[in-house]
Design a protein around this motif. Sequence first.
Motif, PDB file in Angstrom:
ATOM      1  N   TYR A   1       0.851  -1.213   0.072  1.00  0.00           N
ATOM      2  CA  TYR A   1      -0.071  -0.036   0.048  1.00  0.00           C
ATOM      3  C   TYR A   1       0.683   1.263  -0.052  1.00  0.00           C
ATOM      4  O   TYR A   1       0.569   2.106  -0.723  1.00  0.00           O
ATOM      5  N   GLU A   2       1.830   1.206   0.760  1.00  0.00           N
ATOM      6  CA  GLU A   2       2.833   2.483   1.024  1.00  0.00           C
ATOM      7  C   GLU A   2       3.533   2.640  -0.429  1.00  0.00           C
ATOM      8  O   GLU A   2       3.707   3.847  -0.728  1.00  0.00           O
ATOM      9  N   ARG A   3       3.917   1.396  -0.885  1.00  0.00           N
ATOM     10  CA  ARG A   3       4.712   1.422  -2.159  1.00  0.00           C
ATOM     11  C   ARG A   3       3.919   2.181  -3.289  1.00  0.00           C
ATOM     12  O   ARG A   3       4.272   3.041  -4.114  1.00  0.00           O
ATOM     13  N   GLN A   4       2.623   1.520  -3.463  1.00  0.00           N
ATOM     14  CA  GLN A   4       1.760   2.127  -4.410  1.00  0.00           C
ATOM     15  C   GLN A   4       1.333   3.580  -4.127  1.00  0.00           C
ATOM     16  O   GLN A   4       1.266   4.302  -5.143  1.00  0.00           O
ATOM     17  N   THR A   5       1.180   3.955  -3.072  1.00  0.00           N
ATOM     18  CA  THR A   5       0.884   5.331  -2.625  1.00  0.00           C
ATOM     19  C   THR A   5       2.191   6.304  -2.934  1.00  0.00           C
ATOM     20  O   THR A   5       1.934   7.352  -3.632  1.00  0.00           O
ATOM     21  N   ARG A   6       3.242   5.809  -2.842  1.00  0.00           N
ATOM     22  CA  ARG A   6       4.288   6.827  -3.123  1.00  0.00           C
ATOM     23  C   ARG A   6       4.700   6.660  -4.536  1.00  0.00           C
ATOM     24  O   ARG A   6       5.113   8.047  -5.131  1.00  0.00           O
TER      25      ARG A   6
ATOM     26  N   ILE B   1      -5.732  -4.206  -5.933  1.00  0.00           N
ATOM     27  CA  ILE B   1      -6.115  -4.743  -7.054  1.00  0.00           C
ATOM     28  C   ILE B   1      -6.161  -3.627  -8.081  1.00  0.00           C
ATOM     29  O   ILE B   1      -6.211  -4.016  -9.375  1.00  0.00           O
ATOM     30  N   GLY B   2      -6.157  -2.520  -7.685  1.00  0.00           N
ATOM     31  CA  GLY B   2      -5.623  -1.263  -8.678  1.00  0.00           C
ATOM     32  C   GLY B   2      -6.556  -1.194  -9.575  1.00  0.00           C
ATOM     33  O   GLY B   2      -7.867  -0.807  -9.128  1.00  0.00           O
ATOM     34  N   HIS B   3      -6.525  -1.312 -11.092  1.00  0.00           N
ATOM     35  CA  HIS B   3      -7.551  -1.114 -12.166  1.00  0.00           C
ATOM     36  C   HIS B   3      -8.218  -2.518 -12.717  1.00  0.00           C
ATOM     37  O   HIS B   3      -8.709  -2.345 -13.622  1.00  0.00           O
ATOM     38  N   LEU B   4      -7.706  -3.530 -12.108  1.00  0.00           N
ATOM     39  CA  LEU B   4      -8.389  -4.795 -12.478  1.00  0.00           C
ATOM     40  C   LEU B   4      -9.760  -4.713 -12.641  1.00  0.00           C
ATOM     41  O   LEU B   4     -10.336  -5.673 -13.624  1.00  0.00           O
ATOM     42  N   HIS B   5     -10.727  -4.088 -11.935  1.00  0.00           N
ATOM     43  CA  HIS B   5     -12.036  -4.199 -12.110  1.00  0.00           C
ATOM     44  C   HIS B   5     -12.521  -3.730 -13.496  1.00  0.00           C
ATOM     45  O   HIS B   5     -13.359  -3.728 -13.874  1.00  0.00           O
ATOM     46  N   ILE B   6     -11.653  -2.668 -13.787  1.00  0.00           N
ATOM     47  CA  ILE B   6     -11.773  -1.773 -15.147  1.00  0.00           C
ATOM     48  C   ILE B   6     -11.475  -2.695 -16.400  1.00  0.00           C
ATOM     49  O   ILE B   6     -11.898  -2.797 -17.445  1.00  0.00           O
ATOM     50  N   LEU B   7     -10.120  -3.238 -16.089  1.00  0.00           N
ATOM     51  CA  LEU B   7      -9.443  -4.132 -17.319  1.00  0.00           C
ATOM     52  C   LEU B   7     -10.352  -5.558 -17.398  1.00  0.00           C
ATOM     53  O   LEU B   7     -10.343  -5.892 -18.584  1.00  0.00           O
ATOM     54  N   ALA B   8     -11.009  -5.817 -16.341  1.00  0.00           N
ATOM     55  CA  ALA B   8     -11.930  -7.088 -16.598  1.00  0.00           C
ATOM     56  C   ALA B   8     -13.016  -6.880 -17.700  1.00  0.00           C
ATOM     57  O   ALA B   8     -13.367  -7.775 -18.296  1.00  0.00           O
TER      58      ALA B   8
ATOM     59  N   GLY C   1      -3.278  -5.067 -10.410  1.00  0.00           N
ATOM     60  CA  GLY C   1      -2.532  -5.340  -9.024  1.00  0.00           C
ATOM     61  C   GLY C   1      -1.590  -4.259  -8.623  1.00  0.00           C
ATOM     62  O   GLY C   1      -1.790  -3.088  -8.564  1.00  0.00           O
ATOM     63  N   THR C   2      -0.465  -5.077  -8.405  1.00  0.00           N
ATOM     64  CA  THR C   2       0.451  -4.132  -7.798  1.00  0.00           C
ATOM     65  C   THR C   2       1.650  -3.646  -8.839  1.00  0.00           C
ATOM     66  O   THR C   2       2.700  -3.301  -8.668  1.00  0.00           O
ATOM     67  N   LYS C   3       1.259  -4.096 -10.162  1.00  0.00           N
ATOM     68  CA  LYS C   3       2.323  -3.762 -11.221  1.00  0.00           C
ATOM     69  C   LYS C   3       1.590  -2.498 -12.059  1.00  0.00           C
ATOM     70  O   LYS C   3       0.570  -2.584 -12.461  1.00  0.00           O
ATOM     71  N   LEU C   4       2.515  -1.382 -12.185  1.00  0.00           N
ATOM     72  CA  LEU C   4       2.214  -0.196 -12.990  1.00  0.00           C
ATOM     73  C   LEU C   4       2.393  -0.501 -14.583  1.00  0.00           C
ATOM     74  O   LEU C   4       3.746  -0.821 -14.977  1.00  0.00           O
ATOM     75  N   TYR C   5       1.386   0.098 -15.159  1.00  0.00           N
ATOM     76  CA  TYR C   5       1.674   0.199 -16.608  1.00  0.00           C
ATOM     77  C   TYR C   5       1.511   1.493 -16.972  1.00  0.00           C
ATOM     78  O   TYR C   5       0.395   2.158 -16.527  1.00  0.00           O
ATOM     79  N   LEU C   6       2.330   1.930 -17.770  1.00  0.00           N
ATOM     80  CA  LEU C   6       2.036   3.561 -18.181  1.00  0.00           C
ATOM     81  C   LEU C   6       1.787   3.482 -19.715  1.00  0.00           C
ATOM     82  O   LEU C   6       2.775   2.976 -20.575  1.00  0.00           O
ATOM     83  N   LEU C   7       0.799   3.962 -20.198  1.00  0.00           N
ATOM     84  CA  LEU C   7       0.537   4.229 -21.542  1.00  0.00           C
ATOM     85  C   LEU C   7       0.748   5.519 -22.174  1.00  0.00           C
ATOM     86  O   LEU C   7       0.322   6.549 -21.624  1.00  0.00           O
ATOM     87  N   ASP C   8       1.667   5.532 -23.203  1.00  0.00           N
ATOM     88  CA  ASP C   8       2.179   6.864 -23.729  1.00  0.00           C
ATOM     89  C   ASP C   8       2.232   6.819 -25.174  1.00  0.00           C
ATOM     90  O   ASP C   8       3.197   6.176 -25.797  1.00  0.00           O
ATOM     91  N   CYS C   9       1.274   7.452 -25.665  1.00  0.00           N
ATOM     92  CA  CYS C   9       1.106   7.567 -27.108  1.00  0.00           C
ATOM     93  C   CYS C   9       1.454   9.036 -27.666  1.00  0.00           C
ATOM     94  O   CYS C   9       0.620   9.260 -28.888  1.00  0.00           O
TER      95      CYS C   9
END
Length: 510
Positions: free
Chosen positions: A21-26, A43-50, A79-87
């Motif tokens: 939690y602290e890592r994601q917040t930072r 879970i991050g945005h898994l509910h959206i990606l579903a 989840g705990t993995k960050l993806y950055l979309l840059d176009c």
Amino acid sequence: MFWLGFGLLLIALSLYLLYVYERQTRIDRLTHNWPAPPALPFIGHLHILAKLVGPHPLRRATEMITNHLKDHRGKLWMGTKLYLLDCNPKDIQALCSAQQLLQKTNDYRVFENWLCEGLFTSGFEKWSHRRKIVMPAFNYTMIKQFVAVFEKQSRILLSNVQKFAESGEEIDFLQLISCFTLDTICETALGVSVGSQSNAKSDYLDAVKSILVIIDKRLKNIFYRNAFIFKHTSHYKREQELIKTLHGFTEGIIQKRMDEMNEDAENRNYQSNDAELDGVKRTHCFLDTLLMSTGPDGKPLSVKDIREEVDTIIFGGFDLTATTLNFFMYNMTLHPEHQQRCREEVWSVCGKDKSEPITMEQVRQLEFLEACIKETLRMYPSGPLTARKATANCTVNDFFIPKGSDVIISPIYMGRCKDFFPDPMVFKPDRWASGAEPKIEATTFVPFMTGARSCMGQRYAMVMLKVVLAHLLRNFLFEPLGERQVKLKLNFVITLHTVEPYLCRAKHLD
């Protein structure tokens, strides 16, 4: 004792969750200017990606990106993995050149059972060494020599299309053209003819199609990405059977070429790297270059080293170009007026005598044909997505990219974005004409990517595409099955395909 153990486990789990939690917040604080939809803890945005699961995943992905990206940038937590979309075009050059972003993501490991650590999947250091070795095999001098092979294989393809034209049968164009591109890449890059166009069935092509489906399942199933779990599935057993076919095919090519080189050496016909033939310095093909190269340790490359690069070049050289040819012809039957205009240009530049070869000089003059190829690549790039892993913290145009995050660039999103291409869903080849407005910026059109890890075979591909298409359009009229070409739904199975096969008919031109 049980309760003590349970209590310690609970404490450990709580500390881990607190750390996450602290890592994601930072990281969220550091990446605050990356736009993102609201995320849930852990879970991050898994509910959206579903929502991407089910029919029409590309349409759903487009809607999600449109709703949540701002200025063509965004971030998603899987989840705990960050993806950055840059176009964002302002970022593309920096993203593709930054030393910290030259590593492929862990997702590419699903290819490693087949492609091992070839150029497509390898880490930065190995990739850097191998690319220096093989780049000369695709320089301009070599491509000029390849035109004769393009010509030869195009003639075989024409005879196969002629059979369909005479019978009036429908053509599965991707199946037909895949045999052409497989024969072409093997003969040009590997110096070996495999005769796929002359065989009614190709075990190699069938194996590639099947293994791509399995790889696609692994990418889309979070559990299958785990090697331990995947090894206990029926898919793994099937993959091993397919790999035996695929590796057997490439090892056979390597062995055949090694035997030929040994025979040449014994007959004293083999020339050294600095030798000249008829006053012209010899340039070695891709496979010859690998067979004569050494690794960082100074030792010759092993058969496995060579095989992984051969597997990679065959996959890229036949599957990706076949997909582009398939979508090109789909566009031609969807827009017969553009097909006719291409044909008239071919007649004007190359003549109507079908027995005459198409030269490199003529290829350069086929400007409208090239515009149609570019427009096809804009709308239907073979690789819709590419991803890089940040190996260290970096900043691109004031946007922080933390170490360990994955950066995703989408050529299909950029090619279909109205901010970069007015009327993006309309096939308009004239937008590529010299002096056309608005001017197309290089960083908005990236089907081959750009920067250090761009596709080294893009010039090879463009020349080959123009040669074979010029021959096809000079000889045949391609028509839809019905009165009009039905628009096909897209499917993303590693590379871009259609849900239903693209079928057409060919009519011989007198």
